[in-house]
Scaffold this active site. Structure first.
Site, mmCIF file in Angstrom:
data_model
loop_
_atom_site.group_PDB
_atom_site.id
_atom_site.type_symbol
_atom_site.label_atom_id
_atom_site.label_comp_id
_atom_site.label_asym_id
_atom_site.label_seq_id
_atom_site.Cartn_x
_atom_site.Cartn_y
_atom_site.Cartn_z
ATOM 1 N N GLU A 113 0.696 -1.336 -0.002
ATOM 2 C CA GLU A 113 0.127 0.044 0.016
ATOM 3 C C GLU A 113 1.033 1.378 0.071
ATOM 4 O O GLU A 113 2.123 1.185 0.445
ATOM 5 C CB GLU A 113 -0.796 -0.087 1.066
ATOM 6 C CG GLU A 113 -2.037 -1.200 0.984
ATOM 7 C CD GLU A 113 -3.051 -1.113 2.155
ATOM 8 O OE1 GLU A 113 -3.049 -0.381 3.178
ATOM 9 O OE2 GLU A 113 -3.912 -1.871 2.265
ATOM 10 N N HIS A 235 -9.173 10.029 4.578
ATOM 11 C CA HIS A 235 -9.112 9.105 3.351
ATOM 12 C C HIS A 235 -9.332 9.812 1.752
ATOM 13 O O HIS A 235 -10.249 10.482 1.776
ATOM 14 C CB HIS A 235 -9.847 7.841 3.403
ATOM 15 C CG HIS A 235 -9.326 6.649 2.672
ATOM 16 N ND1 HIS A 235 -9.452 6.925 1.326
ATOM 17 C CD2 HIS A 235 -8.812 5.565 3.268
ATOM 18 C CE1 HIS A 235 -8.922 5.422 0.854
ATOM 19 N NE2 HIS A 235 -8.451 4.915 2.166
ATOM 20 N N ARG A 281 -1.273 9.383 1.602
ATOM 21 C CA ARG A 281 -2.615 9.887 1.870
ATOM 22 C C ARG A 281 -2.870 11.145 1.882
ATOM 23 O O ARG A 281 -3.814 11.945 1.223
ATOM 24 C CB ARG A 281 -3.390 9.228 2.988
ATOM 25 C CG ARG A 281 -3.797 7.859 2.604
ATOM 26 C CD ARG A 281 -4.194 7.063 4.120
ATOM 27 N NE ARG A 281 -4.364 5.546 3.649
ATOM 28 C CZ ARG A 281 -5.041 4.801 4.458
ATOM 29 N NH1 ARG A 281 -5.434 5.414 5.801
ATOM 30 N NH2 ARG A 281 -5.465 3.658 4.288
ATOM 31 N N HIS A 342 -11.343 9.857 8.247
ATOM 32 C CA HIS A 342 -10.880 8.437 7.981
ATOM 33 C C HIS A 342 -10.498 8.040 9.305
ATOM 34 O O HIS A 342 -10.621 6.954 9.896
ATOM 35 C CB HIS A 342 -10.051 8.004 6.962
ATOM 36 C CG HIS A 342 -9.853 6.705 6.757
ATOM 37 N ND1 HIS A 342 -10.924 5.674 6.586
ATOM 38 C CD2 HIS A 342 -8.783 6.028 6.713
ATOM 39 C CE1 HIS A 342 -10.314 4.593 6.597
ATOM 40 N NE2 HIS A 342 -8.920 4.752 6.542
ATOM 41 N N ARG A 377 -0.944 8.724 9.870
ATOM 42 C CA ARG A 377 -0.826 7.277 9.840
ATOM 43 C C ARG A 377 -0.370 6.475 8.637
ATOM 44 O O ARG A 377 -1.022 6.882 7.461
ATOM 45 C CB ARG A 377 -2.134 6.692 10.323
ATOM 46 C CG ARG A 377 -2.218 5.161 10.540
ATOM 47 C CD ARG A 377 -3.691 4.958 11.055
ATOM 48 N NE ARG A 377 -4.845 5.010 9.619
ATOM 49 C CZ ARG A 377 -5.093 3.960 9.137
ATOM 50 N NH1 ARG A 377 -4.597 2.806 9.274
ATOM 51 N NH2 ARG A 377 -5.839 4.253 8.013
#
Length: 522
Positions: A113, A235, A281, A342, A377
């Site tokens: 990811e 997100h 992100r 998110h 994160r």
């Protein structure tokens, strides 16, 4: 009525709370309090997976470095290494419980990811959280020492201060039993907050309706510090559709080659970052926010249709099926997406044993600030954080002698009446989420934060008056907690005179030379 007595009271039934319950059950009588059904928290919604160093050629150092880079200078190195080094044993424990992780040629299938330099994400197709949660719930329901209290909402923690005793200590919790419409007293020498994050403070969120910051707000009221509350992860890709709220389009779609497009088909990420769609992100979310504001768009599009249809169906069965129900065939069409709140990177300040500032109180999972996530994160580090700290907190509890707990007063309802104006609650709830989205969202300014702070003060007064005079309901309790959390987010954001990670300020676009966490003291 007398109190309900346990050795440990756990508030929350996500991965953190249920892991803790299973670790404690052999030696302690455990109560799990959850405000909806057991499966209704955020853990079950996690599509991506769980990060752990399991592949040949990968290393703890590499996972630590990736986390520190994403955390933009604010991830605590000791906490990061602690989580990374304990991650593989957590995966092993889940496999022993029977979680059906995806395999390839008899080996765990590892995906990659954004932000990770190696394939290290174990997953169950694109519905990891649901599979893990389902397995946990089956075990918890079969375990004799665990008592489950569904549809019970945390009202407040009970501290020694509340009953006029010193030194300060947590003695249990009050919880509203919704079905009986009365507040129960749970008495225990140890309490664990595992109540998740606070995404519902924003208009658009990928979180379930339960994510109202209950544990963060309750711990703050009980005298615990809150750290890094300004870092709310948005997100980048939540499905934009009038019939569906909160459906997440996983990071892994971009990891497997998905491209972000404007309505006319123009790809825009390469102009924002050399890593394009694989940038972290916060960068992707800001780029989408920028393009939407610049072009006056309601959404942008995420396109994976250039990959073979079979590949798309095999890798993303749930997303494919859900979009198809809505008339979008992702093997042939792009997906309309919008950023959404998110993940709450900050939270109740804890140490590596999950201990808060209040003896007898631990906080784990998204509720806690452990130092792992820093200013942003890294994908798939959250489920593993839940498990590592559930284990360290429960080891701490098992090793601690249980102090006697004094008798506790029942909840006082003598002065309250039934509310005459429930519309006030729903109106305030709506107003809060809209101004937080507009003023304290992906891009912030001093002026916007000032406006938000002003509105929060007015709402706090109204809600406090309501809370003091009327019979409590879940909606009122959640609203009270959301306003407290909104206040913590705004106060933290106003203290950070720089842009870093998820906190981006037009007034302070530069990053300060020294990274410091923002810690608020009650």
């Amino acid at each position: 009525m007398n109190s309900l007595d346990f050795d440990v009271v756990i508030v929350g039934s996500g991965l953190a709370g249920l892991s803790a319950a299973l670790h404690l059950a052999p030696t302690h009588r455990v109560a799990v309090i959850t405000k909806r059904a057991l499966a209704d928290g955020s853990s079950g919604w996690a599509q991506g997976g769980i990060a752990a160093v399991l592949a040949e050629g990968d290393s703890f150092d590499s996972h630590v470095d990736d986390t520190l880079v994403a955390g933009a200078g604010l991830s605590e190195p000791a906490a990061t290494r602690f989580v990374v080094e304990h991650a593989p044993e957590s995966i092993g424990w889940l496999r022993e419980l029977g979680v059906p992780f995806s395999q390839e040629n008899g080996q765990l299938h590892l995906t990659r990811e954004g932000g990770h330099s190696a394939r290290r994400i174990v997953h169950v197709t694109d519905a990891t959280g649901a599979a893990v949660q389902q397995t946990m719930i089956e075990h918890v329901r079969r375990t004799p020492n665990i008592s489950l209290f569904e549809h019970h909402t945390l009202v407040d923690l009970i501290t020694s201060r509340r009953i006029g005793q010193a030194p300060p200590r947590c003695l249990g919790a009050y919880a509203l039993d919704e079905q009986a419409d009365r507040v129960l007293t749970f008495r225990a020498p140890h309490t664990i907050l595992a109540t998740g994050g606070a995404g519902k403070v924003y208009l658009y969120t990928t979180n379930p309706d339960t994510a109202t910051g209950d544990g963060i707000a309750a711990a703050w009221r009980a005298g615990c510090r809150a750290t890094n509350m300004e870092f709310i992860q948005f997100h980048p890709t939540c499905l934009y559709h009038p019939l569906v709220k909160s459906f997440l389009i996983t990071e892994a779609v971009r990891g497997e080659g998905g491209r972000l497009l404007l309505p006319d088909g123009t790809r825009f990420m390469p102009q924002h970052d050399p890593r394009a769609e694989l940038a972290p992100r916060d960068i992707v979310a800001r780029a989408i926010d920028f393009e939407m504001k610049k072009h006056g768009l309601d959404c942008v599009y995420l396109d994976i249709s250039h990959q073979p249809a079979e590949f798309v169906r095999e890798h993303f069965p749930n997303i494919h099926a859900r979009c198809l129900e809505l008339g979008i065939d992702i093997t042939r069409q792009p997906i309309p997406v919008v950023p959404a709140a998110h993940y709450t990177c900050g939270g109740v300040h804890t140490d590596l044993l999950g201990r808060t500032d209040l003896p007898g109180l631990h906080a784990i999972g998204e509720t806690a600030y452990t130092g792992l996530h820093g200013a942003n994160r890294l994908a798939s580090n959250s489920l593993v954080e839940c498990m590592v700290f559930a284990r360290s907190a429960t080891r701490d509890i098992v090793a601690t002698p249980m102090p006697p707990v004094p008798a506790l007063p029942a909840w006082d309802v003598s002065q309250v009446t039934d509310p005459d104006e429930s519309v006030v609650i729903s109106h305030n709830w709506d107003e809060l989420r809209r101004f937080m989205w507009d003023y304290v969202g992906i891009v912030r300014t001093n002026k916007r934060l000032e406006r938000a702070a002003h509105r929060i003060r007015l709402l706090q007064e109204e809600i406090q008056e309501f809370y003091a005079n009327f019979h409590v309901s879940r909606d009122l309790l959640e609203l009270r907690n959301l306003v407290t959390v909104a206040d913590l987010i705004v106060r933290s954001a106003r203290l950070r005179h720089e842009s870093r990670g998820l906190h981006f300020s037009r007034d302070y676009p530069e990053t300060a030379p020294i990274a410091k966490p923002t810690t608020l003291v009650p």
